[in-house]
Structure formats: C-alpha cells, structure tokens
Design an enzyme around this catalytic site. Structure first.
Site, PDB file in Angstrom:
ATOM      1  N   HIS A 299      -5.574   6.809  -2.645  1.00 23.09           N
ATOM      2  CA  HIS A 299      -4.513   6.382  -2.927  1.00 23.09           C
ATOM      3  C   HIS A 299      -3.951   7.058  -2.359  1.00 23.09           C
ATOM      4  CE1 HIS A 299      -0.881   6.385  -5.423  1.00 23.09           C
ATOM      5  NE2 HIS A 299      -1.921   5.688  -5.762  1.00 23.09           N
ATOM      6  N   ASP A 356      -6.374   1.100 -10.381  1.00 21.06           N
ATOM      7  CA  ASP A 356      -6.760  -0.810 -10.701  1.00 21.06           C
ATOM      8  C   ASP A 356      -7.993  -0.494 -10.726  1.00 21.06           C
ATOM      9  OD1 ASP A 356      -4.084  -1.280 -11.146  1.00 21.06           O
ATOM     10  OD2 ASP A 356      -3.995  -1.592  -8.711  1.00 21.06           O
TER      11      ASP A 356
HETATM   12  N1  ACO Z   1     -12.170   1.684   1.330  1.00 22.83           N
HETATM   13  C1  ACO Z   1     -12.777   2.256   2.219  1.00 22.83           C
HETATM   14  N2  ACO Z   1     -12.476   2.868   3.284  1.00 22.83           N
HETATM   15  C2  ACO Z   1     -10.605   2.677   2.735  1.00 22.83           C
HETATM   16  C3  ACO Z   1     -10.497   2.921   1.410  1.00 22.83           C
HETATM   17  C4  ACO Z   1     -10.733   2.168   0.719  1.00 22.83           C
HETATM   18  N3  ACO Z   1     -10.896   1.311  -0.468  1.00 22.83           N
HETATM   19  N4  ACO Z   1      -8.789   3.048   1.473  1.00 22.83           N
HETATM   20  C5  ACO Z   1      -8.803   3.848   2.575  1.00 22.83           C
HETATM   21  N5  ACO Z   1      -9.937   3.876   3.758  1.00 22.83           N
HETATM   22  C6  ACO Z   1     -10.155   4.708   4.555  1.00 22.83           C
HETATM   23  C7  ACO Z   1      -9.412   4.021   5.708  1.00 22.83           C
HETATM   24  O1  ACO Z   1      -9.804   2.706   6.299  1.00 22.83           O
HETATM   25  C8  ACO Z   1      -8.803   4.952   6.403  1.00 22.83           C
HETATM   26  O2  ACO Z   1     -10.462   5.295   7.099  1.00 22.83           O
HETATM   27  P1  ACO Z   1      -9.888   6.098   8.559  1.00 22.83           P
HETATM   28  O3  ACO Z   1      -9.446   7.775   8.504  1.00 22.83           O
HETATM   29  O4  ACO Z   1     -11.426   6.452   9.017  1.00 22.83           O
HETATM   30  O5  ACO Z   1      -8.561   4.986   9.261  1.00 22.83           O
HETATM   31  C9  ACO Z   1      -8.415   5.874   5.967  1.00 22.83           C
HETATM   32  O6  ACO Z   1      -9.110   6.090   4.596  1.00 22.83           O
HETATM   33  C10 ACO Z   1      -7.053   6.590   5.038  1.00 22.83           C
HETATM   34  O7  ACO Z   1      -6.493   5.488   4.045  1.00 22.83           O
HETATM   35  P2  ACO Z   1      -5.395   4.325   4.982  1.00 22.83           P
HETATM   36  O8  ACO Z   1      -5.292   3.278   4.895  1.00 22.83           O
HETATM   37  O9  ACO Z   1      -4.814   5.001   6.225  1.00 22.83           O
HETATM   38  O10 ACO Z   1      -4.678   4.528   3.662  1.00 22.83           O
HETATM   39  P3  ACO Z   1      -2.973   4.842   3.173  1.00 22.83           P
HETATM   40  O11 ACO Z   1      -2.536   5.895   2.195  1.00 22.83           O
HETATM   41  O12 ACO Z   1      -2.450   4.097   4.138  1.00 22.83           O
HETATM   42  O13 ACO Z   1      -3.287   3.548   2.193  1.00 22.83           O
HETATM   43  C11 ACO Z   1      -4.528   2.737   0.124  1.00 22.83           C
HETATM   44  C12 ACO Z   1      -3.739   3.717   0.700  1.00 22.83           C
HETATM   45  C13 ACO Z   1      -3.714   1.255   0.257  1.00 22.83           C
HETATM   46  C14 ACO Z   1      -4.480   2.851  -1.685  1.00 22.83           C
HETATM   47  C15 ACO Z   1      -5.828   2.487   0.269  1.00 22.83           C
HETATM   48  O14 ACO Z   1      -6.649   3.599   0.517  1.00 22.83           O
HETATM   49  C16 ACO Z   1      -6.636   1.012   0.224  1.00 22.83           C
HETATM   50  O15 ACO Z   1      -6.219   0.261   1.107  1.00 22.83           O
HETATM   51  N6  ACO Z   1      -7.544   1.272  -1.217  1.00 22.83           N
HETATM   52  C17 ACO Z   1      -7.337  -0.409  -1.756  1.00 22.83           C
HETATM   53  C18 ACO Z   1      -6.740  -1.408  -2.350  1.00 22.83           C
HETATM   54  C19 ACO Z   1      -5.962  -0.270  -3.805  1.00 22.83           C
HETATM   55  O16 ACO Z   1      -7.080   0.031  -4.477  1.00 22.83           O
HETATM   56  N7  ACO Z   1      -4.603  -0.370  -4.089  1.00 22.83           N
HETATM   57  C20 ACO Z   1      -4.206   0.048  -4.929  1.00 22.83           C
HETATM   58  C21 ACO Z   1      -3.119   1.422  -4.671  1.00 22.83           C
HETATM   59  S1  ACO Z   1      -3.205   1.848  -6.710  1.00 22.83           S
HETATM   60  C22 ACO Z   1      -1.880   1.367  -6.494  1.00 22.83           C
HETATM   61  O17 ACO Z   1      -0.917   0.830  -6.021  1.00 22.83           O
HETATM   62  C23 ACO Z   1      -1.219   1.124  -7.718  1.00 22.83           C
END
Ligand code: ACO
Length: 421
Positions: A299, A356
């Site tokens: 998140h 979620d």
């Molecule tokens: N699985 C594996 N790796 C992940 C995940 C995941 N679900 N989420 C983040 N990471 C990793 C990224 O690859 C990144 O790694 P790095 O630093 O080595 O490059 C690091 O964690 C940071 O992640 P970002 O994508 O930069 O974080 P951001 O804040 O931009 O994104 C998000 C947040 C979109 C929620 C992301 O965690 C994600 O894609 N999660 C899966 C989708 C999801 O569950 N979305 C619902 C969010 S809650 C809502 O809207 C109700």
C-alpha cells in the site's frame, strides 16, 4: 517550526509550513515558482499534498484510520448503518435521530432510476464489465436529471448507484430487474435487488446484510487515493457531480487500485488450480524479471498494517463459519500472508495485506460474482468521493488542478519536409 528554507543556485528562499491536527507537516510551495522559477517533481505524488482536508486521517506507519476523527475499529464495531457513516463523511457530524430518519427517507425516495434508463442496460454487449456499465450509467444521469443543485444530485447519485449496480448484475445473468423496496435498508436493498427473483420469496439473510455493511463502511473513504484524487481533479474543472463520480469509478477500476479485489480472488483461484503451491508464487512475486505481483499486498500509505485488512481477516473467518462454508482459498490466503510476513523481501519493503486481500473471500462466500467485487467497492467509496467533491468546492484555496512538468523532449529543431525525411 513555521518556515522551511530552500537554497537554490545559492539564493535562500523561505517557504511557509502547514501543520495538521496530528502534527503532519507540509511545506507550502505555492509561491515556489514565482519566487524561484522552479517547480517540484514528484511522480506518483507520494510526497505531494494536494489539499488540506478535514474528512479522513490516516497514519500509515501506525495503521490508524479515522473518519472525521472516529477510529475505524469503533465505527466497524458500532451499530452505525452505512448511510449514517455516509452522512458523517459528507456533512462532518453524526446525524441526530431526526436527521437520520429524514436522510434515510430521501435515500429511499431517490433510489429509483428513470424508467428509460433501463433500455441502456439491454444494449451493452453481454460480457461488458459491470464497472464499465456503472461508470457509463452514472455519467448518463446528467442526461436524465439535468436540473438540480449539487445537494440534490448528491442524494441522487448515492441512492441510484446501488440500483444501477444491481441492474447491471441482473442484466448479466439475464434475470428481470428488481425495484428497490422502501422498507429495506440501503444495504439490504442492494442484496435484495441482486438476489431476489419475482418467482420466489426472498428474505435478505442477516449475515449477508451485516457483512456487506461492514465491507462498505470499511471502503467508505481513504483520503487522497487515486480515485478520490481523480474526483477532485475532474471536479476542479467545474464538471458536474455525475461526470466527476463517473471518472472516480473509472479510476477505481484499475487493478492497482479497487480492481485488486477481483485480481486477488483470481490469483488465489489460479494458485489453487495450479496445485496450491503458494510458495512458488511468493518467489514469482519477488522475481524482478516476472511481472507477477502478489495482489492485495502493499500500500502506498500503510507501512505496518492496514487496519481494514485486520478487521476483514477476522470477519472472513466469521462469515464463512456463519454461512457454514469452508473455502480452500481462505487457507491459501492465510498461508501466503504468513510466508510473506516472514520473508525479507516483503519485510524490507514493508508490504502487508491491504483491504482487498480478504474482501474478495467474503464477497465470494456471500455469492457475489467476482466481476461485481469492484462495483461493491465503488458503492462503498461513493460517500467518500462526494465528501471530497463538496469539500473541494467549498475550499477557497481550490483552483483548477493543473500540475506542471519538466520538459525533457528534443530542444527546438527545424521542421523537415516529407520528401527530405
Ligand atoms: N508484490 C510484490 N512486490 C511488490 C508488491 C506486491 N504486491 N507491491 C510492491 N512491491 C515492491 C515493488 O516491486 C517495489 O520493489 P523495489 O523497491 O525493489 O522496486 C516496492 O515493493 C515498492 O513498491 P511500489 O510499487 O513502488 O509501491 P507503490 O506505493 O507505488 O504501489 C501498490 C503501491 C500499487 C498498492 C503496490 O503495492 C501494488 O501493486 N500492490 C498490488 C496491487 C494491490 O493490491 N492494489 C490495491 C491497493 S489498496 C487499494 O487501492 C484499495
């Protein structure tokens, strides 16, 4: 601390600092460009406050979420109805019993949609995603209800969205539409319009009503998330409420946002059908060369735990038990969570289950089809979008949202005639 100092090209500039109720600090850069000629760059807006807001407080480091000051755990455990929470978010105070009764009456009164709108549902291709139908139909409300103050349209959109959503579902399964019933609550009406049938008696099961109430309340607002920021951005241009909410629905649909609830269940089913080897999927999620992400994990704001996920994890157990169901997907989800919470990759990046992760398991147990999960999220979030729309319009600091950019394309060059390329 009431100013910040910035040194740019050797010149020192003072910028005011804004401090929030909970001591969050924002550096006010509104005069930055006029003072220095420079702008800030913040892709994804992770460090940018777009407004001051009095609606929802989140402390992501400590897993705190409050609507208008009230902790989410207390709201969830209370007897508050969804409409009561909507009222709180939109108007800023808990309704008195009289206000509550009047608001519920208006909500019932406006829950029918114009009869002609029903024709629309027949013309969507059969596989159309209900989020596409919801956003199109909410946008088209402006055609059916061209007159009306913002306050009236707020009631309309809140009351009619559930009817539109249930009709989208009924259309997808080829069953007749069921009208809203005035004697039922907002939540019971959603379930009745989705699951009752003219040829059978149907009473909304209390366990379903309670579960959906909780789910919708937990989704009701989450400050400046992607869809709410979209609502504020679209609304800032002066667009009407219906188009603005329709835009919010589109933003929510994305798999990185509200669409994740559908993706989570599809991921869990995929793992189950693939033999249940969840450990392999943890490895896939960690592999930078693999686009797979553990859906429902991570998140932007929560870096410790998501309080909504905590409440839903407990409820997933209860709802399944009360419904006499046992879903192997819940075991896969728990195992995935357990491994991820002990894995360095997830620990270092502070990745935890988000709202979620468990919501889909509850929706599934309730008999709500997967493609309706994000619609349920949208119904829950509409009060939040409305509250932000109202706040944005009343805020004297509001200007049309128009970020800047740093141009990195080609410098000026002469046009080349077609025959010379
Ligand atoms: N699985 C594996 N790796 C992940 C995940 C995941 N679900 N989420 C983040 N990471 C990793 C990224 O690859 C990144 O790694 P790095 O630093 O080595 O490059 C690091 O964690 C940071 O992640 P970002 O994508 O930069 O974080 P951001 O804040 O931009 O994104 C998000 C947040 C979109 C929620 C992301 O965690 C994600 O894609 N999660 C899966 C989708 C999801 O569950 N979305 C619902 C969010 S809650 C809502 O809207 C109700």
């Amino acid at each position: 601390m009431n100013t910040a100092r910035l040194i740019l090209n050797g010149d020192e500039h003072e910028l005011p600092v804004v401090v929030g109720t909970e001591n969050e600090v924002g550096i006010d850069v509104t005069s930055l460009r006029s003072q220095t000629g420079a702008i800030t760059i913040d892709p994804g807006f992770a460090n940018t406050g777009s407004c001051k807001s009095a609606i929802t407080f989140i402390d992501g480091e400590n897993g705190i979420l409050r609507y208008r000051g009230y902790p989410i755990e207390q709201i969830a455990a209370s007897r508050a109805t969804f409409i009561e929470v909507a009222y709180l978010l939109i108007y800023g105070a808990l309704p008195t019993p009289g206000e509550m009764a009047e608001y519920s009456r208006l909500m019932t009164r406006h829950s029918f949609i114009h009869e002609d709108m029903k024709n629309f549902f027949n013309n969507f291709p059969p596989m159309t995603h209900p989020m596409a139908i919801l956003s199109a139909m909410v946008g088209s409300l402006s055609g059916y209800y061209p007159e009306g103050t913002d306050e009236l349209n707020i009631l309309r959109v809140l009351a009619k969205a559930k009817t539109i959503s249930a009709y989208a579902y009924k259309k997808s399964i080829g069953e007749p539409f069921v009208y809203p019933k005035p004697e039922l609550s907002y939540i019971a009406n959603i379930l009745n319009m989705m699951f009752s049938h003219p040829s059978e008696d149907y009473e909304v099961p209390e366990v379903l009503e309670r579960a959906l109430r909780l789910l919708l309340i937990l989704h009701a607002d989450h400050e400046q998330n992607c869809s709410t920021s979209t609502v504020r951005m679209v609304g800032s241009s002066g667009a009407g409420l219906f188009s603005t909410i329709s835009a919010g629905i589109c933003a929510l649909w994305g798999p990185l946002h509200g669409g994740a609830n559908q993706e989570v269940i599809e991921m869990l089913e995929h793992i189950r059908d693939d033999g249940g080897d969840y450990k392999a999927y943890i490895e896939k999620a960690k592999d930078k060369n693999d686009p797979f992400r553990l859906m429902g994990f991570g998140h932007r704001v929560y870096k410790n735990f998501d309080p909504r996920a905590k409440i839903l994890k407990e409820q997933a157990d209860n709802v399944l038990k009360l419904m006499g169901m046992d879903d192997p997907l819940l075991d896969i989800a728990r195992n995935l969570e357990d491994i991820a919470l002990h894995d360095d990759y997830f620990i270092e990046r502070k990745l935890y289950p988000n709202v979620d992760f468990y919501s889909g398991i509850i929706y599934k147990a309730m008999g709500i089809p997967t493609n309706m999960f994000t619609v349920m999220f949208a119904l829950g979030r509409i009060p939040g979008w409305i509250a932000h729309y109202r706040e944005m319009k009343a805020d004297p600091d509001t200007r049309i949202n128009r970020p800047r950019q740093v141009y990195v394309g080609p410098a000026e060059r002469p046009w080349v005639r077609r025959e010379e390329r």
